[in-house]
Design a protein around this motif. Structure first.
Motif, PDB file in Angstrom:
ATOM      1  N   GLN A 267      29.765  41.904  80.372  1.00  0.00           N
ATOM      2  CA  GLN A 267      31.192  42.227  80.478  1.00  0.00           C
ATOM      3  C   GLN A 267      31.686  42.750  79.175  1.00  0.00           C
ATOM      4  O   GLN A 267      32.383  43.514  79.072  1.00  0.00           O
ATOM      5  CB  GLN A 267      31.878  41.047  80.920  1.00  0.00           C
ATOM      6  CG  GLN A 267      31.771  40.648  82.294  1.00  0.00           C
ATOM      7  CD  GLN A 267      32.623  39.440  82.746  1.00  0.00           C
ATOM      8  OE1 GLN A 267      32.867  38.607  81.813  1.00  0.00           O
ATOM      9  NE2 GLN A 267      33.265  39.235  84.029  1.00  0.00           N
ATOM     10  N   ALA A 268      30.985  42.057  77.960  1.00  0.00           N
ATOM     11  CA  ALA A 268      31.711  42.306  76.599  1.00  0.00           C
ATOM     12  C   ALA A 268      31.306  43.881  76.286  1.00  0.00           C
ATOM     13  O   ALA A 268      32.066  44.460  75.599  1.00  0.00           O
ATOM     14  CB  ALA A 268      31.299  41.334  75.815  1.00  0.00           C
ATOM     15  N   ALA A 269      30.179  44.501  76.883  1.00  0.00           N
ATOM     16  CA  ALA A 269      29.549  45.600  76.510  1.00  0.00           C
ATOM     17  C   ALA A 269      30.459  46.825  77.319  1.00  0.00           C
ATOM     18  O   ALA A 269      30.091  47.930  77.371  1.00  0.00           O
ATOM     19  CB  ALA A 269      28.210  45.657  76.619  1.00  0.00           C
TER      20      ALA A 269
ATOM     21  N   GLU B 175      25.410  33.662  80.506  1.00  0.00           N
ATOM     22  CA  GLU B 175      25.472  34.077  79.118  1.00  0.00           C
ATOM     23  C   GLU B 175      25.368  35.660  79.085  1.00  0.00           C
ATOM     24  O   GLU B 175      25.799  36.510  78.670  1.00  0.00           O
ATOM     25  CB  GLU B 175      24.411  33.393  78.424  1.00  0.00           C
ATOM     26  CG  GLU B 175      24.321  33.863  76.900  1.00  0.00           C
ATOM     27  CD  GLU B 175      22.955  33.335  76.265  1.00  0.00           C
ATOM     28  OE1 GLU B 175      22.582  34.009  75.290  1.00  0.00           O
ATOM     29  OE2 GLU B 175      22.501  32.347  76.844  1.00  0.00           O
ATOM     30  N   ALA B 176      24.169  35.682  79.898  1.00  0.00           N
ATOM     31  CA  ALA B 176      23.985  37.313  80.292  1.00  0.00           C
ATOM     32  C   ALA B 176      24.995  38.305  80.786  1.00  0.00           C
ATOM     33  O   ALA B 176      25.236  39.338  80.376  1.00  0.00           O
ATOM     34  CB  ALA B 176      22.544  37.452  81.139  1.00  0.00           C
ATOM     35  N   LEU B 177      25.617  37.585  81.736  1.00  0.00           N
ATOM     36  CA  LEU B 177      26.906  38.489  82.419  1.00  0.00           C
ATOM     37  C   LEU B 177      27.930  38.340  81.291  1.00  0.00           C
ATOM     38  O   LEU B 177      28.627  39.514  81.258  1.00  0.00           O
ATOM     39  CB  LEU B 177      27.527  37.584  83.574  1.00  0.00           C
ATOM     40  CG  LEU B 177      26.382  37.751  84.823  1.00  0.00           C
ATOM     41  CD1 LEU B 177      27.014  36.597  85.780  1.00  0.00           C
ATOM     42  CD2 LEU B 177      26.634  39.089  85.315  1.00  0.00           C
ATOM     43  N   ARG B 178      28.069  37.502  80.638  1.00  0.00           N
ATOM     44  CA  ARG B 178      29.239  37.667  79.631  1.00  0.00           C
ATOM     45  C   ARG B 178      29.092  38.674  78.565  1.00  0.00           C
ATOM     46  O   ARG B 178      29.835  39.391  78.267  1.00  0.00           O
ATOM     47  CB  ARG B 178      29.477  36.125  79.015  1.00  0.00           C
ATOM     48  CG  ARG B 178      30.624  36.197  78.129  1.00  0.00           C
ATOM     49  CD  ARG B 178      30.635  34.644  77.214  1.00  0.00           C
ATOM     50  NE  ARG B 178      31.166  33.831  78.143  1.00  0.00           N
ATOM     51  CZ  ARG B 178      30.739  32.708  78.803  1.00  0.00           C
ATOM     52  NH1 ARG B 178      29.506  32.487  77.991  1.00  0.00           N
ATOM     53  NH2 ARG B 178      31.092  31.880  79.577  1.00  0.00           N
TER      54      ARG B 178
ATOM     55  N   ALA C 236      35.091  43.588  84.424  1.00  0.00           N
ATOM     56  CA  ALA C 236      35.762  42.073  83.770  1.00  0.00           C
ATOM     57  C   ALA C 236      36.055  41.104  84.657  1.00  0.00           C
ATOM     58  O   ALA C 236      36.447  40.021  84.430  1.00  0.00           O
ATOM     59  CB  ALA C 236      36.775  42.594  82.945  1.00  0.00           C
ATOM     60  N   ASP C 237      36.474  41.693  85.965  1.00  0.00           N
ATOM     61  CA  ASP C 237      37.212  40.659  86.948  1.00  0.00           C
ATOM     62  C   ASP C 237      36.074  39.793  87.647  1.00  0.00           C
ATOM     63  O   ASP C 237      36.360  39.062  88.549  1.00  0.00           O
ATOM     64  CB  ASP C 237      37.860  41.622  87.997  1.00  0.00           C
ATOM     65  CG  ASP C 237      37.122  42.497  89.086  1.00  0.00           C
ATOM     66  OD1 ASP C 237      35.695  42.693  88.417  1.00  0.00           O
ATOM     67  OD2 ASP C 237      37.434  42.957  89.946  1.00  0.00           O
TER      68      ASP C 237
END
Length: 203
Positions: A145-147, A139-142, A152-153
């Protein structure tokens, strides 16, 4: 008088349960093997009858899982409170707190490692406990990535498993083999592994 009697009836079982948990943790901290530890020995150390033990726990495995639940819940609360926006130094502080929790429950940690080698219930319990940490990390990594703060890879599931499962093994090894004086250094390096490795922050 009746109300006083009722209050005592409620408090005594809770006290016996706490005594059994505390006595078991104490015996394990002193280095006893959980496999060799008998219910009668636990009951005697807790100052309760053997029948009282079974009034609160189905068996020794149930007792061990209760002890481990407390350890996992407390450490998860600390781990899940950290946000990547707080940086690597805060992560190191939180890891040091987690190491302190594991130090306090070192005997339980060793017992889990011991019993998990032959008991599927304990293995499944521990795996499910780690799954909570993995889901929180994904969840934290997602969010990162969104920020745009984490590439993103990155494969979120693989990255989370590497740092959670790998971190758990490293913590277990550290707690069971290294002195407390090394905890701050270990916590710092663990945080940097997360920060510069999985989160891909520049040095």
């Amino acid at each position: 008088m009746a109300s006083i009697t009722r209050r005592r009836a409620v408090s005594r079982p809770a006290s016996a349960e706490a005594e059994i948990l505390a006595a078991t943790r104490r015996i394990l901290t002193e280095g006893a093997s959980f496999t060799d530890l008998g219910v009668q020995q636990i009951s005697t150390a807790a100052g309760v009858a053997r029948s009282t033990f079974y009034a609160h726990f189905r068996d020794k495995t149930d007792l061990l899982l209760r002890l481990a639940t407390e350890m996992l819940s407390t450490s998860f609360d600390v781990a899940s409170s950290w946000e990547p926006t707080e940086g690597v130094d805060k992560a190191a502080e939180d890891f040091l707190r987690i190491l302190g929790i594991y130090r306090e429950h070192a005997g339980v940690l060793r017992a889990i490692g011991e019993v998990a080698t032959y008991d599927q219930t304990v293995r499944d319990f521990w795996s499910q406990g780690l799954a909570r940490f993995t889901e929180r990390t994904i969840e934290a990594l997602r969010v990162e990535q969104a920020a745009g703060r984490t590439p993103a890879d990155i494969d979120l599931v693989s990255a989370a498993r590497v740092i959670v499962v790998g971190g758990e093994r490293a913590i277990f090894d550290h707690i069971t083999s290294a002195p407390p004086a090394d905890d701050a250094t270990f916590a710092r390096e663990l945080a940097r592994t997360w920060w510069y490795g999985v989160y891909r922050r520049p040095a």
